[in-house]
Design a protein around this motif. Structure first.
Motif, PDB file in Angstrom:
ATOM      1  N   ASP A  99      53.948  -7.481 -43.291  1.00  0.00           N
ATOM      2  CA  ASP A  99      54.827  -8.453 -43.149  1.00  0.00           C
ATOM      3  C   ASP A  99      54.817  -9.030 -41.907  1.00  0.00           C
ATOM      4  O   ASP A  99      54.918 -10.366 -41.740  1.00  0.00           O
ATOM      5  N   LEU A 100      54.676  -8.157 -40.849  1.00  0.00           N
ATOM      6  CA  LEU A 100      54.837  -8.781 -39.388  1.00  0.00           C
ATOM      7  C   LEU A 100      53.701  -9.522 -38.793  1.00  0.00           C
ATOM      8  O   LEU A 100      53.684 -10.356 -38.075  1.00  0.00           O
ATOM      9  N   THR A 101      52.455  -9.059 -39.635  1.00  0.00           N
ATOM     10  CA  THR A 101      51.088  -9.465 -39.208  1.00  0.00           C
ATOM     11  C   THR A 101      50.293 -10.539 -40.098  1.00  0.00           C
ATOM     12  O   THR A 101      49.352 -11.035 -39.536  1.00  0.00           O
ATOM     13  N   THR A 102      51.160 -11.004 -41.266  1.00  0.00           N
ATOM     14  CA  THR A 102      50.318 -12.072 -42.053  1.00  0.00           C
ATOM     15  C   THR A 102      51.294 -13.086 -42.443  1.00  0.00           C
ATOM     16  O   THR A 102      52.647 -12.939 -42.361  1.00  0.00           O
ATOM     17  N   THR A 103      50.789 -14.197 -42.650  1.00  0.00           N
ATOM     18  CA  THR A 103      51.648 -15.370 -42.754  1.00  0.00           C
ATOM     19  C   THR A 103      51.374 -15.981 -44.213  1.00  0.00           C
ATOM     20  O   THR A 103      51.908 -17.115 -44.518  1.00  0.00           O
ATOM     21  N   LYS A 181      58.524 -12.450 -34.859  1.00  0.00           N
ATOM     22  CA  LYS A 181      59.798 -13.071 -35.177  1.00  0.00           C
ATOM     23  C   LYS A 181      59.466 -14.383 -35.996  1.00  0.00           C
ATOM     24  O   LYS A 181      60.225 -14.627 -37.062  1.00  0.00           O
ATOM     25  N   TYR A 182      58.489 -15.140 -35.966  1.00  0.00           N
ATOM     26  CA  TYR A 182      58.084 -16.200 -36.666  1.00  0.00           C
ATOM     27  C   TYR A 182      57.903 -15.627 -38.251  1.00  0.00           C
ATOM     28  O   TYR A 182      58.080 -16.253 -39.027  1.00  0.00           O
ATOM     29  N   LEU A 188      62.539 -14.201 -44.521  1.00  0.00           N
ATOM     30  CA  LEU A 188      63.647 -14.409 -45.105  1.00  0.00           C
ATOM     31  C   LEU A 188      63.894 -15.684 -46.003  1.00  0.00           C
ATOM     32  O   LEU A 188      64.145 -15.886 -46.669  1.00  0.00           O
ATOM     33  N   LEU A 189      63.079 -16.752 -45.335  1.00  0.00           N
ATOM     34  CA  LEU A 189      63.161 -17.994 -45.868  1.00  0.00           C
ATOM     35  C   LEU A 189      62.529 -18.107 -47.308  1.00  0.00           C
ATOM     36  O   LEU A 189      62.821 -18.740 -48.252  1.00  0.00           O
ATOM     37  N   HIS A 236      61.698 -24.970 -42.296  1.00  0.00           N
ATOM     38  CA  HIS A 236      60.824 -24.308 -42.542  1.00  0.00           C
ATOM     39  C   HIS A 236      59.404 -25.053 -41.811  1.00  0.00           C
ATOM     40  O   HIS A 236      58.473 -24.495 -41.164  1.00  0.00           O
ATOM     41  N   GLN A 237      59.626 -26.303 -42.220  1.00  0.00           N
ATOM     42  CA  GLN A 237      58.423 -27.459 -41.570  1.00  0.00           C
ATOM     43  C   GLN A 237      58.200 -27.214 -40.156  1.00  0.00           C
ATOM     44  O   GLN A 237      57.111 -27.101 -39.484  1.00  0.00           O
ATOM     45  N   GLN A 238      59.482 -27.222 -39.361  1.00  0.00           N
ATOM     46  CA  GLN A 238      59.511 -27.172 -37.924  1.00  0.00           C
ATOM     47  C   GLN A 238      59.046 -25.945 -37.375  1.00  0.00           C
ATOM     48  O   GLN A 238      58.049 -25.950 -36.574  1.00  0.00           O
ATOM     49  N   LEU A 239      59.103 -24.980 -37.937  1.00  0.00           N
ATOM     50  CA  LEU A 239      58.751 -23.329 -37.800  1.00  0.00           C
ATOM     51  C   LEU A 239      57.239 -23.696 -37.843  1.00  0.00           C
ATOM     52  O   LEU A 239      56.475 -23.074 -36.892  1.00  0.00           O
ATOM     53  N   ASN A 240      56.754 -24.044 -38.898  1.00  0.00           N
ATOM     54  CA  ASN A 240      55.276 -24.173 -39.003  1.00  0.00           C
ATOM     55  C   ASN A 240      54.684 -25.058 -37.870  1.00  0.00           C
ATOM     56  O   ASN A 240      53.520 -24.482 -37.600  1.00  0.00           O
ATOM     57  N   ASP A 241      55.335 -26.037 -37.646  1.00  0.00           N
ATOM     58  CA  ASP A 241      54.613 -26.920 -36.542  1.00  0.00           C
ATOM     59  C   ASP A 241      54.664 -26.049 -35.367  1.00  0.00           C
ATOM     60  O   ASP A 241      53.545 -26.208 -34.417  1.00  0.00           O
ATOM     61  N   ILE A 242      55.644 -25.227 -34.941  1.00  0.00           N
ATOM     62  CA  ILE A 242      55.759 -24.444 -33.891  1.00  0.00           C
ATOM     63  C   ILE A 242      54.746 -23.565 -33.749  1.00  0.00           C
ATOM     64  O   ILE A 242      53.836 -23.360 -32.788  1.00  0.00           O
TER      65      ILE A 242
END
Length: 262
Positions: A99-103, A181-182, A188-189, A236-242
């Motif tokens: 969970d913590l290491t894959t996106t 954290k990301y 969660l989303l 969600h999109q803003q997180l992906n951009d970051i």
């Protein structure tokens, strides 16, 4: 952990050839009737046990453990892949680490396990999940191996306990990183069904109109669900951009380091 007859046979054949023994020669050294028995072992049709396995190891100047399991690295990996996945603590820690290491938002999705048939379902699970499990295990494998001597193959329980400890320590560190954290936020989303169909639903309308004690409770609820979905989608999109910026910064730093060493 079960022993793979084909793998045992392959190791016998490799060592026999490395020692320049014919099948007949090895058969004599081991004390079996003829080379057909050796051939059956090497083809994985049958597997030697007990005293015969000990004699083969002596003849080929190796250990019974190696013949049964391969080298220590192979043995530890297979213990974690087979016995580990049946251990509740290991299973929980493994998937938290994933969970913590894959996106990949679908990697733990129930969709992976749904299929038109049982056999197809097994193939889907193997195709999607096995590489993820293998990667996670391989990332802690070097640290686990350092806990053991190559001269003695540890009990499976000791291997699993070591891996659990390694996963636990890594998880504690990763949870404090940007990526950790990301990925936790993304998970969660992903658990919020943003795209559940909004529209006519008499049962839900009846419930909401009664629960909110207003005739238009259902319509108001749908309107604000749409607002919430739009907000979460944007977030969600803003997180992906970051995250993309973060990955680009790492890539740039690696390139700078590479150029400085040329």
């Amino acid at each position: 952990m079960t022993n793979d007859k084909t793998a045992v046979g392959r190791r016998i054949k490799t060592l026999r050839q490395a020692n320049h023994f014919s099948m007949a020669t090895l058969a004599t050294m081991v004390g079996v009737a003829g080379k057909s028995t050796i051939n059956d072992w090497e083809k994985g049709r049958t597997r030697p046990h007990g005293e015969r396995l000990v004699k083969i190891a002596q003849a080929l100047d190796t250990s019974v453990n190696f013949l049964q399991h391969g080298d220590l690295k192979d043995y530890v990996f297979n213990v974690l892949k087979d016995d580990g996945l049946n251990n509740p603590e290991f299973n929980v820690l493994l998937w938290e680490y994933v969970d913590l290491t894959t996106t990949n938002p679908g990697i733990l999705s129930g969709d992976v396990f749904n299929s038109q048939s049982h056999e197809q379902g097994k193939n889907v699970v193997s195709t999607n999940i096995d590489p993820i499990i293998d990667t996670a295990i391989n990332q802690v494998l070097p640290a686990v191996l350092r806990d053991f001597s190559a001269s003695a193959y540890p009990e499976p329980s000791a291997v699993i306990n070591s891996a659990c400890d390694r996963f636990r320590k890594r998880i504690q560190l990763i949870r404090r990183t940007f990526t950790g954290k990301y990925n936790r936020i993304i998970r969660l989303l992903d658990n919020v069904d943003l795209y559940e169909k909004l529209g006519d639903d008499p049962a839900l309308a009846h419930y909401l109109n009664a629960a909110t004690d207003v005739t238009g409770g259902y319509d108001i609820d749908q309107n604000y669900q749409q607002k919430m979905n739009a907000l979460i989608t944007t977030f969600h999109q803003q997180l992906n951009d970051i995250n993309a910026d973060y990955q680009a910064a790492l890539k740039k730093q690696r390139q700078t380091k590479t150029n400085s060493t040329l």
